[in-house]
Scaffold this active site. Structure first.
Site, short mmCIF file in Angstrom:
data_model
loop_
_atom_site.label_atom_id
_atom_site.label_comp_id
_atom_site.label_asym_id
_atom_site.label_seq_id
_atom_site.Cartn_x
_atom_site.Cartn_y
_atom_site.Cartn_z
N GLU A 308 -3.01 27.50 19.26
CA GLU A 308 -1.84 28.41 19.24
C GLU A 308 -2.17 29.62 20.09
O GLU A 308 -3.33 30.03 20.17
CB GLU A 308 -1.59 28.90 17.80
CG GLU A 308 -1.04 27.85 16.88
CD GLU A 308 -0.94 28.36 15.44
OE1 GLU A 308 -1.26 29.54 15.17
OE2 GLU A 308 -0.55 27.56 14.58
N LYS A 310 -2.87 33.32 20.80
CA LYS A 310 -3.37 34.40 19.94
C LYS A 310 -2.70 35.69 20.42
O LYS A 310 -3.03 36.21 21.48
CB LYS A 310 -4.89 34.52 20.02
CG LYS A 310 -5.47 35.58 19.09
CD LYS A 310 -7.00 35.59 19.16
CE LYS A 310 -7.65 36.37 18.03
NZ LYS A 310 -7.20 37.74 17.89
N ARG A 315 -1.45 42.17 12.41
CA ARG A 315 -1.15 41.11 11.44
C ARG A 315 -0.12 41.62 10.44
O ARG A 315 -0.20 42.75 9.98
CB ARG A 315 -2.42 40.70 10.71
CG ARG A 315 -2.26 39.39 9.99
CD ARG A 315 -3.56 38.69 9.91
NE ARG A 315 -3.46 37.36 9.36
CZ ARG A 315 -4.49 36.53 9.32
NH1 ARG A 315 -5.66 36.89 9.79
NH2 ARG A 315 -4.35 35.32 8.82
N LYS A 474 -7.05 25.51 15.58
CA LYS A 474 -7.05 25.28 14.12
C LYS A 474 -7.05 23.79 13.80
O LYS A 474 -6.33 23.02 14.45
CB LYS A 474 -5.79 25.91 13.51
CG LYS A 474 -5.64 27.39 13.82
CD LYS A 474 -4.32 27.94 13.27
CE LYS A 474 -4.21 29.44 13.52
NZ LYS A 474 -2.95 30.00 13.03
N LYS A 494 -11.46 31.28 17.37
CA LYS A 494 -10.71 32.07 18.36
C LYS A 494 -11.40 31.95 19.70
O LYS A 494 -12.63 31.99 19.80
CB LYS A 494 -10.54 33.52 17.92
CG LYS A 494 -11.79 34.26 17.57
CD LYS A 494 -11.46 35.71 17.20
CE LYS A 494 -12.64 36.33 16.50
NZ LYS A 494 -12.49 37.74 16.19
#
Ligand code: ATP
Length: 664
Positions: A308, A310, A315, A474, A494
């Site tokens: 995905e 980043k 957050r 992930k 990451k």
């Protein structure tokens, strides 16, 4: 004496059943803990104290736990003391008849405000002997002070507490009672400063609670549940209870809910009573840094995974509770930060737009997202720096200039059901099925299920071109694709664009000292001493000096902020080389994100000392300031272990070291 290994929770306690727990008992416990470093022993001492409290005065367990953690309420209540050292000095000065200058001189000499206060107090004559301090009274007094919003009031109140009924006034008395006065005094002072240094990590407190609970049946009565159990059976019971308490705490991080249930129904009842609930922020899952596409593929070989974008924002954990009747309770929706702080009043615009996100079937949910500054007209993601110009609290929706787009990447709770144990593939399906995308307002994180190195590399380049920081990679299916609450998990990797430029990840450091600027930088700090945090020793270890990456404006604002944290002498838990002693010391409060060219061994710095080399620490070469990390506490700065790992994962070091080092 809670450090006795054959501890008896009634006979060895210094108070009787139903009496309020004396503050001295807690202070003595913490003092005993401070003298040792073995974690098992720390947990044992703390659990002995908790056992006495549970058996004799259960209502004091909650204040005890909070004081051990130096907290006053769950993080999302934003209740903090944080009274600057100068104000504390003024307060103690006022109630012991000394001037600020006298207090400062004494603090400079002893390097310890607690000792100064005790000395001042013990030489002062009082008309009458004050009654001994009680744990709950200290806790309530601190809470009381913290609840005041006006700083002046807070200070005045702290002084009043010092002078009359509060913790400090009675320190000398507590001292007379059993030699713990200094500790009492120091403890309450450190608590006032908001920085209690006792090395009590949350995990140790949870473990001690489990151990105490395993030896104390719910509802009181039988004194020692360990009777009749072999050592191995008892250990198994503790392990089982610890797992339940820790898991419960991750999903419902609120001792005010957990402790009463534990006391009344026992640990086994926790999962049923304290569940993931919209409105109570859970600790987020974090990612493990990697050094490149190679490492991703090595780690995830044979596993299905997704990449995905980043996003580089903040957050945002969005909670929508269910209304009393049908459907969602939108007016009571909240936005929480990475640290469970309540950011709801920062994002009224996000809340206003919630109806467009939820499809009609959604009655309650918790979403994990990144709020990113966004240029709606040009459909363009804007840098983090723009987002950081938004007002941090009480923003009025009509006045907001920096628009945000919320990139939703996970759903953790939906219509009354926790989804954290479902695999990501299923959570993602539910996310896409139940929520709407609205361009520039709500978007799902751009994702691609990759399987080859070329695909990942290509997608990373796309992400960087799309103004993202890199990729989050992930796992998609099976047990390894659960949402690992509160963990820096290997199931989320990451992959930052930084790895193309140097060491794979940026580093979050604590600013512990400042050097006066010269020439153009006169009047502000021009350089700083930075440290990493070592949880094992509960200390801050100097990592490097920094003077690059700051604009003139940055230096002005940073200097202003740091002035609030100036302390007379370095903390006794700072590790540094005298050759680098700065012009001003700061209490550990400010966290900055920095980038560096590489990491090297240095005899002059103390970071990760002993982890790689017995005499040399690790230092950052060519560090550059990137930004302030307001969403991190000093204890959440990059750890000494992470620094060591980063040092070792550098290619030039890897090629030299033949010994594998495993930190897991
Ligand atoms: P840093 O933000 O500096 O990378 P961190 O310690 O705050 O470090 P990490 O676990 O390292 O957090 O990285 C995860 C962070 O990236 C999350 O906290 C979240 O704010 C952000 N993020 C952006 N996009 C995503 C995404 N698609 N999935 C998960 N997290 C994302």
């Amino acid at each position: 004496d809670p450090s006795k290994s054959k501890y008896h929770p009634i006979n060895d306690a210094c108070w009787r059943a139903n009496q309020p727990v004396p503050y001295l008992a807690l202070a003595k416990t913490l003092e005993a803990i401070e003298a040792i470093s073995a974690r098992l022993k720390i947990v044992e001492i703390l659990s002995n104290y908790f056992r006495s409290v549970m058996v004799l005065t259960p209502e004091d367990l909650l204040p005890s736990v909070y004081l051990c953690l130096n907290q006053l309420a769950p993080a999302y209540h934003s209740l903090e003391l944080g009274i600057a050292e100068t104000y504390l000095m003024k307060a103690i000065g006022q109630c012991t008849g000394r001037t600020l200058a006298q207090m400062k001189a004494a603090a400079q000499k002893t390097g310890d405000l607690g000792a100064v206060a005790e000395q001042a107090r013990s030489t002062q004559r009082t008309m009458f002997t004050p009654p001994p301090l009680k744990t709950r009274a200290v806790f309530n007094a601190l809470k009381d002070i913290a609840s005041m919003t006006v700083p002046v009031l807070k200070r005045a109140r702290a002084a009043a507490h010092g002078a009359a009924a509060g913790p400090h006034a009675h320190a000398a008395q507590a001292h007379a009672e059993g030699g713990g006065g200094r500790r009492c005094q120091q403890r309450s002072l450190s608590s006032l400063e908001g920085k209690l240094r006792i090395g009590l990590a949350e995990q140790s407190v949870l473990q001690a609670l489990a151990q105490a609970a395993a030896a104390t049946p719910p509802g009181g009565g039988v004194l020692d549940a360990t009777k009749g159990l072999s050592a191995a059976e008892f250990k198994a019971k503790v392990d089982e209870q610890a797992l339940i308490i820790k898991t419960t705490y991750c999903e419902c991080p609120n001792y005010e809910l957990i402790i009463p249930v534990m006391l009344e129904h026992g640990v086994a009842a926790l999962p049923e009573h304290c569940k993931l609930t919209p409105g109570i922020p859970l600790k987020p899952m974090l990612a493990h840094p990697t050094k490149g596409v190679h490492e991703v593929l090595n780690r995830f070989e044979g596993t299905r995974f997704t990449c995905e974008y980043k996003y580089d924002g903040e957050r945002a954990q969005i909670h929508v509770p269910k209304a009393d009747g049908e459907g969602p309770d939108l007016p009571n929706a909240s936005v929480f930060s990475r640290n469970q702080e309540n950011n709801t009043s920062k994002y009224p615009d996000i809340l206003q737009r919630l109806p467009s996100l939820l499809k009609s079937e959604v009655s309650s949910c918790v979403l994990d997202c990144e709020a990113v500054a966004y240029d709606i007209a040009n459909k363009q993601i804007l840098p983090f720096q723009i987002l950081s110009t938004r007002k941090r609290k009480d923003a009025a929706a009509s006045e907001i200039k920096v628009q945000v787009c919320v990139f939703v990447f996970d759903v953790l709770y939906l219509n009354g059901r926790a989804l954290v144990r479902e695999p990501l593939e299923e959570r993602r399906r539910l996310l896409r099925e139940n929520f709407n995308e609205v361009e520039g307002s709500w978007q799902f994180a751009v994702a691609k299920d990759c399987s080859s190195m070329e695909e990942v590399q290509q997608f990373l380049e796309d992400a960087v071109r799309g103004s993202c920081e890199g990729l989050m990679v992930k796992t998609l299916e099976g047990e390894h694709a659960r949402y690992d609450i509160a963990r820096r998990s290997h199931n989320w990797l990451k992959l930052k664009k930084d790895y193309l430029e140097g060491v794979g990840d940026t580093i979050d450091v604590v600013v512990i000292g400042g050097y006066h600027g010269r020439g153009k930088r006169r009047g502000v700090y021009g350089g700083f001493l930075l440290a990493c945090y070592d949880a094992a020793g509960d200390e801050y270890q100097a990592l490097c000096k920094i003077g690059t990456g700051f604009s003139d404006e940055d230096l002005q604002t940073l200097t202003k902020t740091l002035e609030e944290h100036v302390i007379e002498t370095p903390r006794n838990y700072y590790r540094y080389d005298n050759a680098h002693a700065p012009d001003a010391w700061f209490a550990p409060a400010c966290v900055w994100e920095v980038r560096c060219a590489d990491l090297s061994l240095s005899p002059a710095h103390r970071a990760a000392l002993g982890l790689i080399d017995p005499e040399r620490g690790v230092s950052l070469r060519f560090p550059r300031f990137i930004r302030v990390r307001e969403d991190k506490t000093p204890e959440q700065a990059t750890s000494a272990q992470q620094i060591a790992e980063m040092y070792l994962s550098q290619d030039q070091v890897k090629n030299q070291t033949s010994k594998p080092v495993n930190f897991d």
